[in-house]
Scaffold this motif. Sequence first.
Motif, mmCIF file in Angstrom:
data_model
loop_
_atom_site.group_PDB
_atom_site.id
_atom_site.type_symbol
_atom_site.label_atom_id
_atom_site.label_comp_id
_atom_site.label_asym_id
_atom_site.label_seq_id
_atom_site.Cartn_x
_atom_site.Cartn_y
_atom_site.Cartn_z
ATOM 1 N N ARG A 24 1.198 -1.170 0.271
ATOM 2 C CA ARG A 24 0.403 -0.114 -0.334
ATOM 3 C C ARG A 24 0.822 1.117 0.010
ATOM 4 N N ASP A 28 -2.192 2.836 -4.718
ATOM 5 C CA ASP A 28 -3.203 3.037 -3.577
ATOM 6 C C ASP A 28 -4.321 2.148 -3.831
ATOM 7 N N ASP A 29 -4.210 0.908 -4.837
ATOM 8 C CA ASP A 29 -5.552 -0.016 -4.667
ATOM 9 C C ASP A 29 -5.095 -1.296 -4.814
ATOM 10 N N VAL A 31 -5.666 -5.735 -3.702
ATOM 11 C CA VAL A 31 -6.321 -7.041 -3.705
ATOM 12 C C VAL A 31 -5.427 -8.015 -2.984
ATOM 13 N N SER A 46 -8.406 -0.544 3.098
ATOM 14 C CA SER A 46 -8.459 -0.479 2.250
ATOM 15 C C SER A 46 -8.431 -1.593 0.760
ATOM 16 N N ARG A 48 -9.256 -5.099 -0.839
ATOM 17 C CA ARG A 48 -9.986 -5.755 -1.062
ATOM 18 C C ARG A 48 -9.775 -7.198 -1.729
ATOM 19 N N SER A 70 -8.896 -6.214 -10.776
ATOM 20 C CA SER A 70 -7.553 -4.442 -10.046
ATOM 21 C C SER A 70 -8.708 -3.351 -10.830
ATOM 22 N N LYS A 71 -8.000 -2.523 -10.511
ATOM 23 C CA LYS A 71 -8.721 -0.963 -11.031
ATOM 24 C C LYS A 71 -8.037 -0.629 -11.753
#
Lengths: 268, 600
Positions: A24, A28-29, A31, A46, A48, A70-71
């Motif tokens: 992190r 930012d994201d 999983v 934070s 997922r 993932s975004k």
Amino acid sequence: MGRDKATLPFHGETLLKRAVRLVRRAVDDVVVVARPGQSLPSLPSSARVVRDDVEDRGPLGGLSPGLRASKADAALAVACDSPFLHEAAIDFVFARLGDAEVAIVVEDGRPCPLFAVYRTSLAPRIDRMLAEGRLRPVFLLDEVPHVRIDAEELRAADCDLRSLVNCNTPEAYESALAASGPWVRVEFYDVARLRAGTAAIEVEAATLGDALREAAERLPALVPDVIRDGRLLEHWRANIDGERFVDDPELPLRSGSAVLLLSAQAGG
Amino acid sequence: MTPGGYHGRYLDIDLTTGRVAARRIPDDVLRRFVGGVGIGTWLLAQSAPAGLDPFDPRAAFVVALSPLVGTPLTTSAKFAVVAKSPLTDRLCDALASDRFAIELKHCGVDALVIRGACRERSMLIVDDRGATVEPAADLAGLSSADAETQVRARLGASWRWFGIGPAGERLVRFATCSGDGRHAGRGGLGAVLGSKRLQGIAVRGTGTCAVADAARVVAMAKDLSARSLGPGTAKYREVGTIANLLVFNRLNALPTRNFREGTFEDAELISAEAMRTLPSVRKSCAACTIGCEHVFPSPSGAQVRLEYEGLFALGPLCGIGDRDTVIEAAARCDAHGLDVISAGGTVAFAMECRENGLLPDAPRFGDPAGLLAMLDAIAARKGVGDVLAEGSRRAAALIGGGAERFAMHVKGLELPGYEPRALQAMALGLAVSSRGADHNRSGAYEEDFRPGADRTSADDSKGPAAARTEVQAAVLDSLILCKFLRGVFTDVVAESAAMLSAVTGWDVPAEELRLAGDRIVAARKLYNAREGWTRAEDSLPDRILTESSGSDPRFALSRSGLDRMIASYYMSKGWTPAGEIPPEIVRDLGLTDLFPEILR
Ligand code: SF4
């Protein structure tokens, strides 16, 4: 190991929670891909969680649901038993991706599929390979343009290559436990204790800034009231070992020191 | 025209004759002394001749309001009481918070000066028409809270009360006066009222007091209220001042067993965390958005506003680590009308006397029942309690045999819960404060908590820091705003000056208000000089200057170290090395008329 590595304790947190926290720092994201039915330790909100729907398909099996969730355009895959992931090393691998589909670290000639960055658009291709029973990650590398990063190159970002350390055996786990540090105790007082929800935690920190940053990562309720961007807000004070009040984030800390966080309002 | 926020007059009340006169306070006095402790000091200095015993009927007891009282500015419903302290024989000003302040303001006065003495137990009734004295024998022996209930039942619920408890009646030298459960705690001003046989003051006002720029005051009040709910007051709102206990314990700054040690082994047992398991409620003073009061049930069923000072003084200072005992002890101090700091400090003194064979009837350190019994005995002036009711300094003289070395006071006022050897800027603040060992008139601990400062070094930087925080406190105590607001201000004095300007209609620059703070500090000092102050009084107890705290050499303060800091304080104020205020400074501050004898 004889035990789920995700839940192994590591100086006050689990290996998985620690890996999520360290990743992190660079992205930012995050999983987390869990096996079917795997019970997970508590994780930062934070992170997922997605599940691999089929057991025992190796790294590619976990990669597919992770990439789908993932975004981002590209995602780093790492193992949960990586206690020393360094953000500079992660940045380094992302930076080397360029136009390729995969950027993968190679150690002693062997690619490390769980220290590699993948385009998230690879998910359908990986699904196809899994359906065809082609489970080995090298098959993916055979099919797509990729960048191989020799571990020696990675030393530019992580001189001891600690980011590549895994806890595959009890001995490796014990030696990782012993190799970490310096350990500093962060003690919380008054409202900081209310926010932290605990009286103290042990953090791995060489400087005051490191200690604040790790405390904020591990106890997100400290952000943004108490700690923001690795610094204490003006209404708080940090004290070392019950002696000096300090505010320089670069201040070096000795292993075994205590950092006290308390309200700046001393009156009463 | 009288400036906004003031009536420009006070009531001069003679209890002996029953005469009441309304007298003017000139505008220039209002501007130079602001209100609260400032105006209170001005009135006290001229209301009684020098050298009076605090219990002399001619001695004055002043109640002073401030220009902010009655405005929507948060925490402004406060007033000051000022008199010569029977504990220190020096000036004592103490603050209290209550609607009492607003009612008195609505009576059309800025202050009361009460002199003389009643022939029998009485109460003073103040309303729009003036003041009258009425018999109040029925209030004798009641706690201030019970007296308040009785008075309001008799006069009506809209009346407010400020009075004494049994300790004040019996002239315990650290008796408080209180209203709505909030005490003007330090220095024994309750005993001054007791000496006048005045049980208390009932007020109700129906008037108003205009401010100069109402729209600006309302806008400022909204802004201040919003900020008062931010992180700068979080400690007070969410935990209360009892949060200090564990912090000070960790910093070796928690006075324990009569200042022999700076940490207490049972601190956790009486900490804010330990209190959290009790059903507490949060309360606030009138007109306060912060609400720092955390009220806990005592074993005897009382509701106790527990503060750090009471917790430290009735806990670690006496070696008590039992939560229920500490809460019960605080409840008894409330009911008797005893200052918790001096009560705990005096009992701790007695405990050490007992250990040293000087006071066999005193309890031992850590004796819960002994502590509670001793508080009752002090309030009743029974047995050894009669000696202790004199405060530790006088009690030591009465006991003899070297008991002085166990009396932890400055100028006769027992030390608050800030270990001076671990907080050495605060050590200086305690030594030079005109009220005696006091944590409210000097906020020098702010310097000890400043990153980069060395809190265990008696260096020259401490003088200017102590002087600055003292002036800042004088401004807040005259304005009057709660000190727990400090954290929300960027510049306390500048923002205070803006509020004062909006209320009064004057244009008060920050520098003028800072100068007023300086003037008020000087006036208190000059009052003390008039009453016999000597340089030797600006000091700390021998134990602090000759022993390290808990035998830890890191926490030691030498006499020469303290003297160096005191010299830096005097120098930063432009005073002489002997601590006297040079005539030219007295003149520049406009204090010559108030203290003409100083220049003779
Ligand atoms: S902050 Fe506390 S002491 Fe100050 S006015 Fe409010 S309730 Fe009273």
